[in-house]
Design a protein around this motif. Structure first.
Motif, PDB file in Angstrom:
ATOM      1  N   HIS A  26     -39.899  79.416 120.875  1.00  0.00           N
ATOM      2  CA  HIS A  26     -38.864  78.922 121.783  1.00  0.00           C
ATOM      3  C   HIS A  26     -39.403  78.709 123.204  1.00  0.00           C
ATOM      4  CE1 HIS A  26     -35.800  79.061 118.821  1.00  0.00           C
ATOM      5  NE2 HIS A  26     -35.706  80.372 118.756  1.00  0.00           N
ATOM      6  N   PHE A  30     -39.540  75.090 124.991  1.00  0.00           N
ATOM      7  CA  PHE A  30     -38.851  74.849 126.262  1.00  0.00           C
ATOM      8  C   PHE A  30     -39.799  74.267 127.308  1.00  0.00           C
ATOM      9  CE2 PHE A  30     -37.562  76.442 130.490  1.00  0.00           C
ATOM     10  CZ  PHE A  30     -36.375  75.726 130.622  1.00  0.00           C
ATOM     11  N   GLY A  33     -41.373  70.913 125.885  1.00  0.00           N
ATOM     12  CA  GLY A  33     -40.308  69.937 125.723  1.00  0.00           C
ATOM     13  C   GLY A  33     -39.832  69.387 127.054  1.00  0.00           C
ATOM     14  N   THR A  34     -39.723  70.251 128.055  1.00  0.00           N
ATOM     15  CA  THR A  34     -39.315  69.804 129.390  1.00  0.00           C
ATOM     16  C   THR A  34     -40.337  68.840 129.978  1.00  0.00           C
ATOM     17  OG1 THR A  34     -38.156  71.902 129.784  1.00  0.00           O
ATOM     18  CG2 THR A  34     -38.719  70.570 131.719  1.00  0.00           C
ATOM     19  N   HIS A  64     -32.695  65.423 123.756  1.00  0.00           N
ATOM     20  CA  HIS A  64     -33.689  66.461 124.029  1.00  0.00           C
ATOM     21  C   HIS A  64     -33.282  67.307 125.240  1.00  0.00           C
ATOM     22  CE1 HIS A  64     -36.188  64.978 120.957  1.00  0.00           C
ATOM     23  NE2 HIS A  64     -36.934  64.129 121.646  1.00  0.00           N
ATOM     24  N   SER A  65     -32.824  66.636 126.297  1.00  0.00           N
ATOM     25  CA  SER A  65     -32.494  67.334 127.537  1.00  0.00           C
ATOM     26  C   SER A  65     -31.345  68.318 127.337  1.00  0.00           C
ATOM     27  CB  SER A  65     -32.132  66.319 128.628  1.00  0.00           C
ATOM     28  OG  SER A  65     -33.206  65.436 128.882  1.00  0.00           O
ATOM     29  N   LEU A  68     -32.586  71.281 125.291  1.00  0.00           N
ATOM     30  CA  LEU A  68     -33.492  72.153 126.044  1.00  0.00           C
ATOM     31  C   LEU A  68     -32.743  73.059 127.017  1.00  0.00           C
ATOM     32  CD1 LEU A  68     -36.427  69.661 126.709  1.00  0.00           C
ATOM     33  CD2 LEU A  68     -36.520  71.725 125.299  1.00  0.00           C
ATOM     34  N   VAL A  71     -32.101  76.317 125.158  1.00  0.00           N
ATOM     35  CA  VAL A  71     -33.226  77.110 124.638  1.00  0.00           C
ATOM     36  C   VAL A  71     -33.431  78.420 125.398  1.00  0.00           C
ATOM     37  CG1 VAL A  71     -35.717  77.121 124.194  1.00  0.00           C
ATOM     38  CG2 VAL A  71     -34.362  75.085 123.666  1.00  0.00           C
ATOM     39  N   HIS A 100     -29.217  68.645 117.558  1.00  0.00           N
ATOM     40  CA  HIS A 100     -30.450  68.029 118.037  1.00  0.00           C
ATOM     41  C   HIS A 100     -31.309  67.549 116.883  1.00  0.00           C
ATOM     42  CE1 HIS A 100     -34.779  68.399 119.187  1.00  0.00           C
ATOM     43  NE2 HIS A 100     -34.376  67.643 120.186  1.00  0.00           N
ATOM     44  N   CYS A 270     -39.181  67.582 120.129  1.00  0.00           N
ATOM     45  CA  CYS A 270     -39.152  67.406 121.586  1.00  0.00           C
ATOM     46  C   CYS A 270     -40.499  66.930 122.126  1.00  0.00           C
ATOM     47  CB  CYS A 270     -38.777  68.722 122.270  1.00  0.00           C
ATOM     48  SG  CYS A 270     -37.051  69.203 122.078  1.00  0.00           S
TER      49      CYS A 270
END
Length: 281
Positions: A26, A30, A33-34, A64-65, A68, A71, A100, A270
């Protein structure tokens, strides 16, 4: 999708090895993915044409946003194993990883089809003439999504009474109807990916083997194979395991923990910026 989402598993009493694995997964999802979302946003700004592909990727960035944002709360619960943020917010966090996964899968399928159509007729690429048209199309998609999620939220986790625990909704799998719906959804996802893969294989075999390396078609086919491989990694293993998990539900608690790990891996979607950059989407 609603019954599929309802059957999330619990982290209560999570063994230390699974706890560490989920924490690492995770956290990595995070942070990476960001960064991926920021790169995708930058890439979209550089594209002036309002093509169907660009609008689809914009919606993917939004999906995705939103995911996230939830998360960190999974990381929080994984570390402390206690939930004090309310059951309603728990439902939102729990639903988002499933929403998602399926929304991203649908958008990937749409992007794959668009890529084939654009490649087949490069002189007449699909695109929106006005921003208003793209906005209306995107709004229609999101209305359908929220329309599907709203009844799910209304009935989600109604059997869960302990507000200090979250993601403890797997009891729904005791109902035969819920089991059947899970089977249908899992098999449908696997079948859709398989149809796309066989279609791509047919295109490859239909080309003359020697000539294919001398034309741009080979590069296009190779990029499609990479795209399909990414889709396979993110979605198909979880769906395959899910079928086994649902059939064996209740026999052993370790299956619940393994299901959580497989579910977390689906969020690797992501990181699709790398694939999009290679496939020139």
């Amino acid at each position: 999708m609603s019954a599929m989402i309802i059957t999330n598993t619990t982290n209560t009493g999570l063994p230390e090895d699974f706890k560490i694995s989920l924490f690492i997964l995770h956290t990595f999802i995070f942070l990476s993915g960001t960064y991926n979302v920021l790169l995708m946003s930058s890439m979209l700004k550089s594209k002036r044409r309002l093509s169907f592909t660009k609008v689809s990727v914009m919606n993917l960035v939004a999906v995705h946003s939103i995911f996230l944002l939830t998360v960190p709360f999974r990381i929080y619960y994984c570390v402390f194993e206690i939930w004090n943020l309310g059951m309603y917010f728990c439902k939102i966090v729990s639903i988002m990883i499933h929403a998602h996964m399926y929304i991203a899968f649908i958008l990937y399928v749409f992007l794959f089809i668009l890529r084939y159509v654009d490649h087949s007729d490069q002189q007449h690429r699909l695109e929106f003439r006005r921003i208003l048209h793209a906005t209306i199309a995107s709004a229609a998609v999101w209305l359908v999504i929220f329309g599907a999620l709203f009844p799910t939220m209304a009935n989600y986790g109604i059997a869960q009474n302990d507000s200090t625990q979250c993601f403890n909704f797997s009891q729904a799998l005791q109902k035969p109807a819920v089991k059947r719906l899970n089977y249908v959804i899992c098999i449908l996802v696997i079948m859709i990916w398989s149809v796309l893969a066989f279609f791509q294989l047919f295109l490859l075999l239909n080309e003359q083997f020697e000539a294919i390396f001398q034309r741009q078609e080979f590069q296009a086919h190779l990029k499609n194979v990479v795209f399909l491989s990414f889709m396979f990694f993110c979605f198909v293993p979880y769906q395959g395991f899910r079928v086994y998990y649902v059939s064996e539900y209740g026999n052993t608690q370790v299956m619940d923990h393994i299901n959580e790990v497989f579910l977390a891996v689906t969020a690797f979607s992501c990181f699709d910026m790398i694939v999009f950059e290679y496939a020139e989407l």
